[in-house]
Design a protein around this motif. Structure first.
Motif, short mmCIF file in Angstrom:
data_model
loop_
_atom_site.label_atom_id
_atom_site.label_comp_id
_atom_site.label_asym_id
_atom_site.label_seq_id
_atom_site.Cartn_x
_atom_site.Cartn_y
_atom_site.Cartn_z
N SER C 65 -1.18 -6.10 -7.24
CA SER C 65 -2.47 -6.36 -6.60
C SER C 65 -2.29 -6.78 -5.15
CB SER C 65 -3.22 -7.45 -7.37
OG SER C 65 -3.76 -6.92 -8.54
N LEU C 66 -1.31 -7.63 -4.95
CA LEU C 66 -1.06 -8.06 -3.56
C LEU C 66 -0.61 -6.89 -2.70
CD1 LEU C 66 0.73 -11.49 -4.11
CD2 LEU C 66 -1.52 -11.10 -3.05
N LEU C 67 0.26 -6.09 -3.30
CA LEU C 67 0.77 -4.92 -2.57
C LEU C 67 -0.38 -3.99 -2.21
CD1 LEU C 67 3.62 -4.05 -1.77
CD2 LEU C 67 3.71 -2.65 -3.84
N ALA C 68 -1.27 -3.80 -3.18
CA ALA C 68 -2.41 -2.93 -2.96
C ALA C 68 -3.29 -3.48 -1.85
CB ALA C 68 -3.20 -2.80 -4.26
N PHE C 69 -3.48 -4.78 -1.90
CA PHE C 69 -4.33 -5.40 -0.90
C PHE C 69 -3.76 -5.19 0.50
CE2 PHE C 69 -6.18 -9.12 1.33
CZ PHE C 69 -7.52 -8.83 1.09
N GLY C 70 -2.46 -5.45 0.61
CA GLY C 70 -1.80 -5.26 1.90
C GLY C 70 -1.86 -3.81 2.32
N ARG C 81 -3.81 2.73 -3.89
CA ARG C 81 -4.44 3.17 -5.12
C ARG C 81 -3.47 3.10 -6.30
NH1 ARG C 81 -7.56 8.54 -4.74
NH2 ARG C 81 -8.71 7.16 -3.36
N ARG C 82 -2.28 3.59 -6.03
CA ARG C 82 -1.32 3.60 -7.16
C ARG C 82 -0.96 2.18 -7.59
NH1 ARG C 82 2.32 8.86 -5.43
NH2 ARG C 82 0.58 10.31 -5.69
N ALA C 83 -0.80 1.31 -6.62
CA ALA C 83 -0.47 -0.08 -6.97
C ALA C 83 -1.62 -0.71 -7.75
CB ALA C 83 -0.19 -0.88 -5.70
N ARG C 84 -2.84 -0.34 -7.36
CA ARG C 84 -3.99 -0.90 -8.05
C ARG C 84 -4.02 -0.46 -9.52
NH1 ARG C 84 -7.32 -0.61 -3.24
NH2 ARG C 84 -6.87 -2.75 -2.68
N ILE C 85 -3.73 0.81 -9.69
CA ILE C 85 -3.71 1.32 -11.07
C ILE C 85 -2.59 0.63 -11.85
CG2 ILE C 85 -3.33 3.37 -12.50
CD1 ILE C 85 -4.64 4.97 -10.15
#
Ligand code: MGD
Ligand code: MGD
Ligand code: SF4
Ligand code: SF4
Ligand code: SF4
Ligand code: SF4
Ligand code: SF4
Ligand code: MO
Lengths: 879, 302, 328
Positions: C65-70, C81-85
């Motif tokens: 989630s953090l990665l996706a946010f960044g 997107r992929r990190a979010r999934i």
């Protein structure tokens, strides 16, 4: 105890232990086997008493005792005799008590010769008949009770326990006494001489107890004596299960007399009985040679009621009332059919003409002489000595009825006995038809328990028995009813005793359960007007009273079930007389007249219990006085007085013909008036005291399945170098039918085990938690090994002795199963009460599990060969 | 919503029931188990099982002296320990320690050290600060009006958190059932006005039940008496409000170090350090955020 | 007070020490830890493999989630997107693992019966209750490209809760009596935070196109090195109490975990920019991080199984206290 004091029950009650200054627990593992009663020992300890435990093993009792003394199993008489000697040679006896309340001053007949004179035998030994002529043991110038004196001994009988009934018969009061105790023929001097050999050195030599340790016990015990202090003894089957078992207890009785500890609070000898109502089953006996209330069974020579009574009663003392008890009993049996004209149906009583004790019956089964057997609440396939012999014998019956809660080993032996595995028995060849009948438990029926302290306590039906389960009362009553129905109309004389029985108990409920209250009412007795009697003093010999058991008379007084009383302890005195009902006459502490001085005043404030109240002219105190309530201390029996009237006001032992306790037993015992050490049947040692090795009167059985290991000095004795003893653990109950079937108990002690010292483990390579095989010339069993510091080697006669401990709870059935220790125990019995010697025998032990199948027989055979016991029957030693 | 960390109180037996919101509750009760008079009869173990319908715990030979049930667990709520020692209670003389026998190749000197057999009945301590209760996420474990700690079997979801939380290794999961079980201090009996089954069954009063403050006084007396009688090893365990769990609801008189009886010598409720742990977690979380920022710092998407 | 008289109970079991032969028995005071037949003082956790997996998955999700946010903030759309999934998948699987471990899974909802700060598992359950939907909504909105307002709120929400999700599990472990866990309470949160970064970074490496994987690579490398560093620091600080991390199963799992992490970090540093290298580094770091959780789990169990860890530490603590304030 009957012989020493007059009644065959514990002299005191467990609650009274709290008043003790010193408690010696010997021959019992009280904390493990009587944990609830043990609270009073703990209470005494909290109050400052010294607790001593003398036991071959360090047990849970020892763990909380102040002093634990390990000794060689089977050597207690030397230890106790040593205490007697210590007391006498140091002048530690309670002099006034001994002079006034015991037979110490009495002069003994000139014919009497002691073991001192005859190297271990008393006078009167008949080598041919292998028995004593006990008449030589009489007091000087007193007639024994003729021919019946021999039978009298049966009365100190009780199976599984020593506890008998009452003192031996005397023709009258002894005429010769020396109150200075100086006469060489007085009991006191004879006693001194008899025990002079029992020195601390001898204790060390025979028992393996270092003399300092022995002296400490003697010292503490003697310090707990006198007007201000008392000490108590507790024993159970660690004493009784020996070929000299009765004499163990006699020795303690002598000590307690010398120390003035009988009839006084915190004193006494507490016989710890076994099963919940084992006391009850000797009071109203399940024994072949006793009638209720310790009346002896009739013998052939007692041709009529008169001769029966004459030969069994005593002219003086309470026992002089025996006719009243006997007639009332016959009235209870045969009711209206019993009349003065027909001797109250005395002729209906069977006569004893031979030994019909349990063990003899088993041998008779083996011979095919006994065809049928009723086992009601007993599991001999596990619980009886030489259990293997029992199984083999039962496999020879036509029919067997087992009444129990579960299918115990005695009911299942025909398909799973160890002998099936060895090939000795084959199911298809066993003729026995086994009837397994479910029994109702105590929670499922009304009835009473008589506990260790003669206390009757009623239990009520909490739930109806399940399914076909029925009470034993139901079984007995309906069995009798059906037999009587089948015999109805019979004219055969031999059926009269059954047809004339008063067999009319009311029944109730759907299962027609007999009313147990009415049974108790009959036991307690009623008078001519059918009113419940107040007690045995109300009984008559003219047939106007009925009483099923004179010692229980009064348990239904005032038409109230006295045994069902449950007044809470905090609402009454510490003696708690309103809890249940104790025989006799609701007395809790027997011979309590002895708690007062001869003049009737308490020995001391601290030990006050029952005393003479001069103002009210009667005995008063914490308990029911064990004395004629208004007989003044200065009462002197007139010439020719009978029964209790012949007892002086300062003679507390009212059941005895001479009113005093017996240091010396002129009658009542088969194997000697003074306890004498004899070696157990199987022993690695010779008798260090006398040439006579074993009790000359012990009962042994010559049988190929009952071979004895050779004892010291005999060929092959080294083959079985160790002593083993058997016992219980808290977690299980006797033969295991009631504990090995329950998960909550089985998980607490999950396997048969043996206990050995680290030293023996080292010698025989036994490993803790491993397995060991224990071998005798009967058979071999296996057990898990507990190597523990709680067992210790002893130095006996200069040699190291190792002892092996074996609990005896296991068998083939249940949740936890294992070999039975009783397969190892030989049949060798005490002559007085026929109790087996299961507390001391010899064995070998080796690491690993035992062989299976026929290989087991081969192993045992190999041992027998080495021990010189080849072939059958086994060699019998000369004694 | 329940928070069960009792703040330190100045003196006297702590009152966790009040802190858990019981108003006008009965006195705090508990056990004083005096192991110096225990006879190892296991009546307590059996009575507990009978009353509470606790199932069999395995029929296994352990050979720990006379102990074959091992330790407290989901199906053993009272447990009697047996300890055989080469040590001496000065007031006691054990015959098996007599030095004798020349020809035995073993250590008679060891025998001379004395011998004693200790027995002790263990049970849940009903801690003033009870870790099991603190960490229970469902509230299945709760503080009763008597100050005791009880699992509600209809709430417990078997998460197992209480198991490693307990500093005494008491509570455990019953495999067959998924839930956790332990001594309830016979909550049902207490509510009915009866004493716990184990205490009632104990023949020697080794297990004494009652208001905790009274028990503490009795225990103080007892330990002093034992010292006077020559049992210097006697000591109380768990009677101190200032110990790591705020005092036990079920405390003991021992004759040796606690660990000899499988009791931790200095138990501490882990939630005592809760603040530190949450703070550390917050710092770690912050670090994580910082790391994220760093990772993305610099150039935008390549 | 511990003299020869009071020497440790030589119990019925003959352990050979008795058998020293006449006269040569040990008179030296026993310094060994005294125990009851070597039985553990504490109960081992009843937790099965699901629990370390749940820890791992929670961290992975939070990190993702953090990665996706960044990534969103820095315009790395694919990574985001992929990190979010991944975040939503991981948290779903993690929650399932947690439930699977329950003795009574049907009663999972009881976790939310109360709210208790003293129960990290309860706090975590509440965190998950908010975090998982947030992560879910964020992912869904991203994938389907709908509701931009909600999407942003959910993304922010997930990112805000994520550090908590990554670290509360450390408190779950630390808030027990197991010496290996409670003793490590100062390090465990950092270890788990690093693990969250490492695993999420590793997954990023596996999932993201090479051109977007810079932050993931940095995370993976830093996380992996962080894990190794924190765990060795932790073991050192714990001293003897750290033994369970070095011995037995925990020991070798942890060795493999460290090897994976170090190898992954090395590969990531040198070859992370290329797809092949990224895949290898990602797989290694990912595995290392997962193994690290198993190692912690095992260490906890081992520290419970050996009574000496409990007894010794407490004895030392007592001795310490006595030194500071000698008893009257
Ligand atoms: N838990 C439990 N309680 C019971 C029973 C049970 O099975 N389980 N059974 C009940 C019954 S039926 C009975 S009769 C009583 C029996 O009660 P106890 O007589 O107390 O029981 P035992 O264990 O047979 O033996 C007692 C002790 O005698 C020791 N002993 C053996 N030989 C000797 C010896 O020669 N001299 C001395 N001084 N001691 C010796 C043994 O080591 C043992 O510790 O217990 C009753 N209570
Ligand atoms: N080696 C060795 N042998 C011994 C002893 C020893 O110390 N060592 N001790 C001896 C002693 S003292 C005793 S008392 C005996 C005991 O030996 P047993 O009496 O043979 O053994 P128990 O297991 O007590 O058997 C009693 C049975 O009665 C059943 N029962 C209980 N209540 C009732 C009831 O109300 N009605 C009926 N019908 N059945 C009931 C129980 O289920 C149990 O199976 O063992 C003796 N044998
Ligand atoms: S089993 Fe019955 S008789 Fe034996 S100690 Fe317990 S209560 Fe007393
Ligand atoms: S001893 Fe353990 S189970 Fe009992 S209350 Fe304390 S923490 Fe809970
Ligand atoms: S297992 Fe049950 S009692 Fe224990 S913490 Fe979880 S929910 Fe609470
Ligand atoms: S208090 Fe009740 S539940 Fe607890 S150990 Fe005693 S009997 Fe068992
Ligand atoms: S019931 Fe009492 S004496 Fe018996 S084991 Fe339990 S605590 Fe000890
Ligand atoms: Mo018995």
């Amino acid at each position: 105890m009957g012989t020493s004091f007059g009644r065959g029950g514990a002299t005191t009650f467990q609650q009274d232990l709290q008043n003790s200054d010193c408690i010696v627990i010997m021959g019992s593992n009280m904390a493990e086997c009587h944990p609830v009663g043990f609270q009073w020992v703990m209470e005494a300890k909290l109050r400052g008493a010294t607790i001593i435990h003398v036991d071959p093993r360090f047990t849970r009792t020892s763990a909380v005792a102040d002093l634990h003394v390990p000794l060689r199993a089977g050597s207690d008489i030397v230890f106790l005799g040593g205490i007697v000697n210590y007391i006498l040679s140091n002048g530690r006896e309670f002099r006034e008590y001994v002079e006034r309340y015991t037979n110490a001053p009495t002069i003994v007949a000139d014919e009497f010769q002691d073991t001192e004179d005859l190297d271990g035998l008393f006078s009167g030994w008949d080598d041919e008949r292998r028995t004593y002529d006990t008449s030589t043991w009489m007091y000087k110038d007193v007639a024994g009770i003729g021919a019946a004196a021999g039978e009298r001994e049966h009365t100190e009988t009780s199976t599984g326990h020593d506890l008998g009934s009452h003192g031996g018969g005397l023709g009258g009061r002894p005429p010769h006494r020396d109150m200075t105790l100086q006469d060489p023929r007085c009991v006191f001097q004879l006693l001194k001489k008899h025990y002079s050999r029992y020195t601390p050195e001898m204790v060390e030599e025979a028992c393996g107890v270092p003399r300092e340790m022995f002296l400490r016990v003697a010292e503490v015990l003697c310090d707990s004596s006198g007007p201000e202090r008392t000490g108590a003894f507790c024993y159970a089957v660690g004493w009784t299960q020996h070929t000299v078992g009765v004499q163990y207890i006699r020795t303690a009785a002598i000590i307690q007399q010398l120390l003035g500890n009988i009839g006084r609070p915190g004193g006494g000898i507490l016989a710890l009985r076994g099963h919940t109502s084992i006391q009850g089953s000797t009071d109203i006996p399940t024994l072949y040679d006793l009638l209720p209330g310790y009346l002896p069974m009739a013998h052939p020579e007692n041709t009529d009621l008169g001769s029966y009574i004459a030969s069994n009663s005593s002219r003086t003392g309470y026992w002089g009332n025996m006719d009243k008890y006997a007639v009332s009993l016959l009235k209870a049996y045969w009711g209206d059919a019993a009349t003065a004209e027909n001797d109250f149906c005395y002729d209906y009583l069977p006569r004893i003409n031979a030994d019909h004790s349990a063990y003899q019956s088993v041998l008779d089964m083996m011979e095919g002489k006994v065809k049928g057997y009723l086992l009601i609440g007993e599991n001999p396939a596990v619980g009886s000595s030489n259990a293997r012999l029992h199984r083999l014998a039962m496999a020879n019956l036509d029919w067997l009825v087992v009444r129990d809660f579960v299918e115990i080993e005695s009911a299942s032996f025909w398909y799973n006995a160890p002998e099936i595995e060895t090939g000795e028995l084959k199911t298809e060849e066993i003729p026995t038809e086994v009837f397994m009948m479910p029994a109702a438990a105590h929670t499922e029926k009304d009835g009473s328990f008589t506990n260790t302290q003669r206390l009757l306590q009623w239990h009520h039906t909490a739930i109806e028995p399940p399914g076909d389960a029925r009470s034993d009362l139901w079984f007995a009553y309906h069995l009798g009813r059906i037999i009587r129905e089948k015999l109805a109309g019979s004219t055969d004389e031999r059926d009269r005793p059954i047809l004339d029985l008063a067999w009319d108990y009311p029944t109730e409920g759907a299962i027609a359960e007999p009313d147990a209250h009415m049974v108790l009412r009959e036991i307690s007795g009623w008078d001519a007007q059918n009113r419940a009697v107040t007690g045995y003093t109300a009984l008559k010999a003219d047939g106007s009273t009925t009483c099923g058991c004179w010692i229980y008379s009064g348990s239904f007084a005032d038409e109230v079930n006295q045994t069902a009383r449950r007044k809470p302890g905090q609402d009454q005195t510490w003696v708690a007389p309103e809890w249940g009902w104790a025989w006799p006459a609701n007395r809790r502490l027997l011979y309590n007249r002895a708690s007062a001085r001869p003049d009737g005043s308490p020995w001391s404030e601290r030990k006050r219990y029952v005393w003479w109240n001069a103002d009210q002219e009667k005995w008063t105190g914490h308990d029911v006085p064990d004395f004629v309530a208004d007989k003044a201390p200065d009462y002197r029996a007139p010439e020719g007085a009978k029964c209790e009237d012949a007892i002086n006001g300062d003679e507390p032992f009212v059941m005895q013909a001479d009113g005093v306790a017996w240091l010396y037993a002129p009658a009542g015992l088969k194997d000697g008036p003074f306890p004498t050490h004899y070696e157990p049947q199987e022993t690695p040692f010779h008798n260090p005291l006398y040439g006579q090795e074993h009790n000359p009167l012990r009962q042994t059985y010559r049988h190929r399945f009952n071979a004895y290991n050779p004892s010291d000095g005999q060929v092959g004795s080294g083959v079985f170098p160790y002593v083993f003893t058997t016992y219980r653990v808290t977690e299980h109950h006797t033969a295991g039918g009631m504990s090995r079937t329950l998960p909550v108990l089985s998980e607490l002690q999950p396997e048969m085990f043996c206990e050995v010292s680290p030293e023996l483990a080292f010698e025989r390579s036994l490993e803790h938690n491993g397995w060991a095989t224990i071998i005798t010339s009967r058979t071999a069993i296996e057990a898990r090994v507990i190597v523990t510091d709680r067992l210790t080697p002893l130095l006996v006669q200069g040699r190291t002795l190792h002892q092996v401990g074996l609990p005896y709870h296991w068998g083939t059935n249940g949740i936890t199963t294992g070999d039975s220790a009783n397969d190892l125990v030989p049949l060798a019995l005490d002559p007085n009460v026929h109790i087996q010697e299961s507390k001391a025998a010899t064995c070998d032990i080796r690491p690993g599990r035992r062989p299976r199948g026929p290989a087991l027989l081969a192993l045992v055979e190999a041992y027998r060969r080495r021990a010189g016991l080849e072939g059958a029957p086994a060699r019998q030693d000369a004694t | 919503m329940s928070v069960t960390m009792p703040p330190p109180q100045p003196s006297g037996v702590r009152d966790p029931a009040a802190l858990s919101g019981w108003a006008g509750h009965p006195e705090r009760v508990g056990f004083f188990t005096d192991t110096s008079i225990c006879i190892g009869c296991k009546a307590c173990e059996v009575a507990c099982k009978e009353w509470n319908d606790v199932p069999e715990d395995g029929i296994n030979w352990l050979g720990q002296s006379y102990d074959h049930t091992g330790e407290l667990g989901a199906s053993t709520w009272r447990h009697v320990a047996f300890i055989e020692q080469r040590a001496r209670i000065p007031a006691q003389e054990a015959g098996v320690d007599a030095p004798l026998i020349e020809d035995v190749p073993l250590t008679q000197l060891e025998r001379e050290q004395g011998f004693r057999w200790l027995m002790s009945s263990d049970v849940c301590k009903h801690c003033t600060s009870a870790a099991c209760l603190d960490v229970c996420p469902t509230g299945a474990l709760f503080r009763t009006e008597f100050g005791t700690v009880v699992v509600q079997e209809d709430v417990c979801n078997g998460c197992g958190y209480c198991v490693p939380a307990c500093p005494f290794g008491v509570i455990d999961q019953r495999k067959s059932d998924g839930r956790v079980w332990k001594c309830t201090l016979c909550y049902d009996r207490l509510r009915g006005g009866f004493e716990p089954a184990c205490a009632q069954a104990c023949p020697t009063q080794s297990i004494q039940f009652g208001p905790l403050d009274e028990l503490r006084l009795k225990a103080d007396d007892r330990v002093h008496r034992l010292h006077d009688e020559g049992v210097p090893q006697a000591r109380l365990y768990g009677h101190d409000d200032d110990d790591g769990v705020g005092g036990f609801g079920a405390f003991f008189l021992l004759l040796d170090d606690p660990e000899v009886y499988r009791l931790p010598p200095d138990p501490v409720v882990p939630t005592r350090d809760l603040k530190e742990m949450w703070t550390t977690a917050a710092k770690a979380a912050a670090t994580l955020i910082a790391a994220t920022a760093l990772a993305f710092a610099g150039r935008r998407a390549r | 007070m511990s003299t020869t008289q009071e020497r440790p109970g030589l119990v019925a079991g003959m352990d050979g020490r008795r058998r020293t032969g006449k006269g040569e028995h040990a008179l030296v005071p026993d310094v060994e830890v005294r125990t009851y037949y070597d039985r553990p003082v504490l109960k081992q956790p009843t937790w099965k493999h699901w629990i370390p997996e749940y820890l791992f998955l929670g961290g992975l999700s939070a990190g993702s989630s953090l990665l996706a946010f960044g990534a969103t903030l820095t315009g790395r759309r694919t990574l985001a997107r992929r990190a979010r999934i991944a975040a939503v998948g991981a948290i779903g699987a993690g929650t399932a693992a947690l439930i699977a471990d329950l003795g009574r899974p049907a009663r999972a909802a009881n976790m939310l019966r109360v709210a208790k700060v003293t129960s990290p598992l309860n706090v975590g359950s509440w965190l998950l209750t908010f975090y998982a939907p947030a992560a879910g909504v964020a992912a869904a909105a991203d994938v389907f490209g709908v509701l931009p307002g909600v999407r942003t709120a959910a993304q922010v929400g997930a990112a805000v809760l994520a550090p908590g999700v990554a670290t509360y599990t450390a408190v779950v472990f630390a808030d027990t009596s197991l010496p290996a866990w409670h003793g490590a309470r100062r390090e465990l949160p950092f270890l788990f935070a690093a693990g969250a970064g490492a695993s999420a970074g590793a997954l990023g490496l596996l999932l993201a196109p090479a051109e977007e994987n810079g932050p993931a690579r940095r995370w993976a490398v830093a996380g992996a090195l962080g894990e190794v560093a924190v765990s060795s620091l932790m073991e050192r600080r714990l001293g003897e109490q750290g033994e369970p991390y070095r011995h037995g199963r925990a020991g070798w799992i942890s060795k493999v975990a460290n090897a994976c992490a170090l190898a992954g970090a090395a590969v990531g540093l040198r070859r992370g920019g290329r797809r092949g290298g990224a895949l290898l580094a990602g797989a290694l770091v990912f595995t290392g991080s997962l193994l690290e959780r198993y190692a912690v789990m095992e260490a906890g169990k081992q520290s419970a199984a050996e009574p000496k860890y409990v007894v010794k530490a407490q004895r030392e603590r007592l001795a310490e206290r006595e030194r500071e304030a000698p008893p009257a």
